[in-house]
Design a protein around this motif. Structure first.
Motif, PDB file in Angstrom:
ATOM      1  N   ILE A  27      40.010 -52.596  -5.781  1.00 31.43           N
ATOM      2  CA  ILE A  27      40.756 -52.661  -7.036  1.00 31.43           C
ATOM      3  C   ILE A  27      39.937 -53.388  -8.104  1.00 31.43           C
ATOM      4  CG2 ILE A  27      42.766 -53.737  -8.150  1.00 31.43           C
ATOM      5  CD1 ILE A  27      44.333 -53.085  -5.576  1.00 31.43           C
ATOM      6  N   GLN A  30      37.171 -51.249  -9.469  1.00 34.90           N
ATOM      7  CA  GLN A  30      37.677 -50.274 -10.422  1.00 34.90           C
ATOM      8  C   GLN A  30      37.912 -50.925 -11.790  1.00 34.90           C
ATOM      9  OE1 GLN A  30      37.821 -46.951  -9.597  1.00 34.90           O
ATOM     10  NE2 GLN A  30      37.955 -46.852 -11.809  1.00 34.90           N
ATOM     11  N   CYS A  75      43.271 -48.623 -16.574  1.00 32.72           N
ATOM     12  CA  CYS A  75      43.736 -49.316 -15.370  1.00 32.72           C
ATOM     13  C   CYS A  75      45.094 -48.789 -14.911  1.00 32.72           C
ATOM     14  CB  CYS A  75      43.841 -50.818 -15.636  1.00 32.72           C
ATOM     15  SG  CYS A  75      42.255 -51.673 -15.780  1.00 32.72           S
ATOM     16  N   TRP A  78      45.629 -45.771 -12.593  1.00 34.98           N
ATOM     17  CA  TRP A  78      45.325 -45.914 -11.167  1.00 34.98           C
ATOM     18  C   TRP A  78      46.553 -46.278 -10.342  1.00 34.98           C
ATOM     19  CZ3 TRP A  78      41.167 -44.875  -8.159  1.00 34.98           C
ATOM     20  CH2 TRP A  78      40.024 -44.442  -8.830  1.00 34.98           C
ATOM     21  N   ASN A  79      47.591 -46.794 -10.978  1.00 34.64           N
ATOM     22  CA  ASN A  79      48.779 -47.198 -10.231  1.00 34.64           C
ATOM     23  C   ASN A  79      49.539 -46.014  -9.643  1.00 34.64           C
ATOM     24  OD1 ASN A  79      49.016 -50.251 -10.579  1.00 34.64           O
ATOM     25  ND2 ASN A  79      48.629 -49.559 -12.663  1.00 34.64           N
ATOM     26  N   SER A  81      48.174 -43.873  -7.813  1.00 31.39           N
ATOM     27  CA  SER A  81      47.500 -43.478  -6.574  1.00 31.39           C
ATOM     28  C   SER A  81      47.692 -44.474  -5.434  1.00 31.39           C
ATOM     29  CB  SER A  81      45.995 -43.304  -6.832  1.00 31.39           C
ATOM     30  OG  SER A  81      45.413 -44.540  -7.233  1.00 31.39           O
TER      31      SER A  81
END
Length: 321
Positions: A27, A30, A75, A78-79, A81
């Motif tokens: 995380i 990323q 950002c 990405w939540n 996934s």
């Protein structure tokens, strides 16, 4: 030198490390990739990252705010996934303006450290931990006309700054929420499409985590930012997003979302009249009888929310409650 400076970190990162360091590293990597890409593309920006803490500064107000909103959007996508609700990518940050002294210094043969000191750093770093949700709060000195003009009336800033934020910290400052779901640099249809994409992720996170009290408050506050970003696109009572919110978020935990819907539809910032909508009237009648309504009463009785209390009073009178 006067600079605009942002202090950003990742919500819940310490607890994520405690649970699974490998996932946390992925995380963080990323986050690094997204932040580096945005900052590196604009030579007006400088910054550094230490663990999950990002410092970015600039002489250009629009450059910094636009960069950060791009990072937030990148950002947040990405939540969608993550399969484990204890892992998420939610930046939280504060922005302020002030005199800063910044320079590189070598403390030894093996340690190099940027020398940073100034009011903007103190302000942003102390403000950031008080923020709930993936929000970007901007501090504006209310007697500094240059700051007010450069932030509130700057057409180069590609997100709206929401003036009705009730956040309080330092005296003589007002605190504005950046509506980062919205990118005003895009054509209007693309703006709406992007806000809906991000908003659907926010809705899903807030709905799925109703029993996860550690993060629910953060998701609710993030959803509020999404709904405020979406407000310019609401045209009819059949709006899918608003209908979903009114149907799915009636539990008492979501009182802030109730208030946000009512605030959007009664505040008339777009010169539209929503108060006659039967769906809004029905929604109001149901949630106003819930125990959690007391939190809304406390909120609208704050001096800075007087405008909203007045709107609600007119609305109640109109529907004969």
């Amino acid at each position: 030198m006067e600079l605009i400076l942002a202090y950003v970190d990742l919500l819940g990162f310490t607890k994520m490390i405690e649970k699974n360091q490998k996932k946390s590293e992925e995380i963080l990597l990323q986050f690094y990739t997204i932040a580096f890409s945005s900052i590196n593309n604009d030579e007006r920006l400088k910054g550094n990252i230490s663990s999950d803490c990002l410092l970015v500064y600039s002489e250009s107000y629009p450059a910094l705010i636009n960069c950060l909103t791009e990072i937030y959007r990148g950002c947040f996508l990405w939540n969608d996934s993550f399969t484990d609700s204890d892992f998420y990518l939610l930046p939280r940050g504060a922005v302020s303006i002030g005199e800063m002294t910044i320079g590189e210094r070598d403390t030894s043969m093996t340690i190099t450290k940027d020398f940073m000191i100034g009011k903007a750093l103190v302000h942003s770093s102390k403000l950031e931990p008080l923020i709930k949700g993936s929000r970007l709060v901007v501090a504006v000195h209310n007697t500094d006309e240059q700051q007010v003009q450069a932030l509130l009336y700057n057409k180069e800033i590609c997100s709206l700054l929401y003036r009705n934020c009730t956040f309080k910290f330092w005296e003589d400052y007002i605190y504005l929420d950046t509506l980062w779901f919205l990118d005003l640099n895009k054509p209007l249809p693309a703006q709406k499409e992007q806000v809906i994409q991000l908003l659907n992720i926010a809705i899903n996170l807030a709905a799925k985590n109703i029993r996860n009290k550690k993060v629910l408050d953060h998701y609710i506050n993030t959803l509020r930012i999404g709904l405020l970003s979406y407000a310019p696109f609401i045209d009819t009572e059949d709006d899918v997003i608003i209908k979903t919110i009114m149907k799915e978020f009636r539990a008492g935990h979501y009182w802030l979302i109730w208030l946000t819907v009512i605030e959007i539809l009664l505040n008339n910032q777009n010169n539209k009249s929503y108060s006659g909508w039967p769906s809004l009237q029905s929604f109001y009648k149901k949630v106003s009888l819930e125990k959690s309504w007391i939190y809304i009463l406390e909120e609208i009785n704050k001096p800075e929310k007087a405008y909203l209390k007045k709107d609600i009073q007119k609305f109640i009178h109109k529907i004969n409650l």
